[in-house]
Design an enzyme around this catalytic site. Structure first.
Site, mmCIF file in Angstrom:
data_model
loop_
_atom_site.group_PDB
_atom_site.id
_atom_site.type_symbol
_atom_site.label_atom_id
_atom_site.label_comp_id
_atom_site.label_asym_id
_atom_site.label_seq_id
_atom_site.Cartn_x
_atom_site.Cartn_y
_atom_site.Cartn_z
ATOM 1 N N CYS A 116 0.838 -1.195 0.000
ATOM 2 C CA CYS A 116 0.000 0.000 0.000
ATOM 3 C C CYS A 116 0.881 1.256 0.000
ATOM 4 O O CYS A 116 1.460 1.559 -1.031
ATOM 5 C CB CYS A 116 -1.004 -0.033 1.148
ATOM 6 S SG CYS A 116 -2.480 0.894 0.708
ATOM 7 N N HIS A 161 -3.716 -4.916 0.298
ATOM 8 C CA HIS A 161 -3.125 -5.479 1.518
ATOM 9 C C HIS A 161 -3.196 -7.011 1.480
ATOM 10 O O HIS A 161 -4.158 -7.592 1.979
ATOM 11 C CB HIS A 161 -3.902 -4.994 2.744
ATOM 12 C CG HIS A 161 -3.724 -3.552 3.041
ATOM 13 N ND1 HIS A 161 -2.849 -3.102 4.002
ATOM 14 C CD2 HIS A 161 -4.299 -2.459 2.504
ATOM 15 C CE1 HIS A 161 -2.912 -1.778 4.051
ATOM 16 N NE2 HIS A 161 -3.786 -1.366 3.155
ATOM 17 N N GLU A 215 -1.638 -9.063 3.223
ATOM 18 C CA GLU A 215 -1.485 -9.665 4.553
ATOM 19 C C GLU A 215 -2.821 -10.088 5.173
ATOM 20 O O GLU A 215 -2.866 -11.035 5.957
ATOM 21 C CB GLU A 215 -0.739 -8.701 5.494
ATOM 22 C CG GLU A 215 -1.483 -7.438 5.906
ATOM 23 C CD GLU A 215 -1.342 -6.273 4.929
ATOM 24 O OE1 GLU A 215 -1.034 -6.522 3.743
ATOM 25 O OE2 GLU A 215 -1.568 -5.122 5.341
#
Ligand code: GLN
Length: 534
Positions: free
Chosen positions: A383, A510, A512
């Protein structure tokens, strides 16, 4: 009413005992015995959601597929259960009051005086039952944030009291407390637990199961004492001893037969077969790494590791997948300067520049991206980390000296990162970013990204306002930074790479948030794989 069973997890004595990990571990065991389980978090603060909270307050803001900005515990739920959560899985006091007040304005309460009991508690109960009413879950676990005795959590505990009364044996309460060890006398102390159960009783709730956090094994005699003083059966006193990794907690709870006790109390059949094969495989890889890799995590909230929870966990998953121990070097972006960056960064096998907002620490992040690019060190920009890579490339390769994001310098002559069209004119901060899962097409089949995902269409979660400025696309391509992932609807650049670098990937989304124990994220796995070859 449906047949869904409800488990409430409350906490006593202190905060941070790990209610989220306990709820996730229990859910994992119930899932492994064949039940459909989901977990919900009730947060007693007045913010509508944690999206507007500074990460120093509550750690990371976790984003769901449907674009809800939620508590970081939802990340644990997803990582343990390997199932997506949604807005319904996180409710705050702010949201409860917001809906009650807007109903009041609409006249829905027919002239009644609107009060905490029954109106706020009814709304809490409705939110708890929403997940159960979908017919999808056998069991809903609801974690009540905060500590019993807090003023803020009173309406929640009252709602639990009412639901327990209404649902009878279809609901139960697990209370998590701390049993401190006094080294002077060499004793484990149960008094705080007794007091916290008393507090719960004062609020009308008798816990069914007690989970005791402890640094030492709790003997039977101590358990008997707790059982007697707190009106629970001895098999319902469970210890939770410190373990080196959170992913071991389900196994500890299995040893304590927490799942069996829960199923018995809820009157549900106990499937003797418990499927934890892939979980155990993961643990075996995690605990027996054959190599080590040094990863730098550069961000401005590194003092609080919880601010980057999902990234840290995604690295754990990716490390295990590669049979490597990932050492995270937490580097504060404000600490990186022209005099020390070589010393700080040269010992790393791979570098992540983390998501973030605002200009603080930008200098250090840009130096980091430059160092990684020039020295062929695997770079993973997430990001803001992707935007940093773009700005650095513009300044040092395209020679656009003052290139920047308009977030950091609104008057830059070269806005290589600019506000998204849809974001212009938005003045409210809460819940107005580009949020949640969007499709992305990988347009370069020989990119690292494509090799990692091994497919051309992906979905990833977003949380940002700014984007790669398309006006500069051709200039970047000519100079060797290539957009390799594009949103098919809006044409937004989602992924950039530098093909003549060993592994230089920036993603506007994102990744993750989507990494779980059973499905480590392919980009993290590939990043670690390449860092290991460094
Ligand atoms: N501040 C940047 C934006 O809003 C990046 C956000 C992030 O890293 N999540 O676009």
């Amino acid at each position: 009413m449906s047949d869904t069973r409800y488990i409430f997890v409350t906490g006593g004595v202190t905060s941070s005992l790990g209610k989220g990990i306990l709820a996730s571990s229990l859910a994992k065991l119930l899932q492994a015995r064949g039940y459909n389980v989901t977990i919900q978090k009730l947060d007693p603060y007045i913010n509508i959601d944690p999206g507007t909270l500074n990460p120093y307050e509550h750690g990371e803001c976790f984003v769901t597929e449907d674009g809800a900005e939620t508590d970081l515990d939802l990340g644990h739920y997803e990582r343990f259960l390997n199932e997506a959560t949604s807005q319904a899985n996180n409710v705050t006091t702010g949201r409860i009051y917001q809906s009650v007040i807007s109903k009041e304005r609409k006249g829905d309460y027919l002239g009644k005086t609107v009060q905490i009991i029954p109106h706020i508690t009814d709304e809490i109960k409705r939110r708890i039952k929403i997940l159960g009413s979908k017919g999808k879950y056998d069991i809903v676990i609801t974690e009540i944030g905060g500590t019993v005795g807090d003023i803020e959590s009173l309406p929640y505990i009252e709602s639990v009291r009412q639901l327990k009364w209404e649902l009878g044996s279809k609901a139960l309460v697990i209370h998590l407390t701390l049993v401190p060890y006094l080294s002077a006398t060499g004793e484990l102390k149960t008094k705080p637990t007794q007091h916290s159960v008393k507090q719960l009783l004062e609020e009308g709730v008798q816990p069914d199961i007690l989970v005791l956090r402890t640094e030492h094994n709790i003997e039977t005699s101590v358990r008997e004492k707790v059982a007697l003083f707190c009106n629970v059966s001895i098999d319902a006193v469970v210890q939770s001893v410190n373990v080196p990794t959170i992913y071991e907690v389900p196994l500890k709870m299995l040893e304590e037969k927490l799942d069996i006790t829960v199923l018995k109390k809820l009157g549900l059949p106990i499937n003797e077969k418990i499927d934890l094969a892939s979980w155990n495989d993961f643990l075996k890889r995690l605990k027996n790494p054959v190599k080590t890799v040094e990863i730098g995590l550069v961000g401005k909230y590194v003092e609080l590791h919880d601010a980057y929870k999902s990234i840290a966990e995604a690295l754990v998953h990716a490390g295990a997948e590669n049979r490597a121990k990932v050492n995270i070097n937490w580097i504060h972006s404000e600490d990186i300067n022209n005099n020390n960056y070589v010393e700080l960064l040269s010992k790393l096998n791979g570098i992540i520049v983390a998501p973030g907002f605002g200009h603080r620490g930008m200098k250090g992040k840009i130096l980091t991206a430059k160092y990684a690019r020039e020295n062929n060190i695997p770079y993973f920009g997430i990001c803001l980390g992707m935007q940093v890579a773009v700005i650095e490339f513009a300044r040092n390769v395209l020679n656009l000296e003052e290139a920047d994001s308009t977030e950091m310098s609104p008057k830059t002559p070269h806005p290589v990162i600019d506000l998204m069209e849809q974001q212009k004119g938005i003045t409210d901060y809460g819940g107005t970013m580009r949020l949640g899962a969007y499709e992305c097409r990988i347009v370069e089949s020989n990119s690292n990204t494509c090799k990692a995902y091994n497919k051309l269409t992906i979905h990833e979660r977003h949380r940002h306002r700014y984007e790669f400025n398309d006006a500069y696309r051709e200039k970047f391509i000519e100079a060797g930074m290539i957009p390799v992932g594009i949103n098919p609807e809006t044409d937004l650049v989602e992924i950039i790479e530098i093909p003549n670098h060993r592994w230089f990937v920036g993603v506007q989304f994102h990744p993750e948030y989507r990494s779980t124990v059973l499905n480590p994220h392919p980009l993290f796995v590939d990043f670690i794989k390449n860092a290991l070859q460094q």
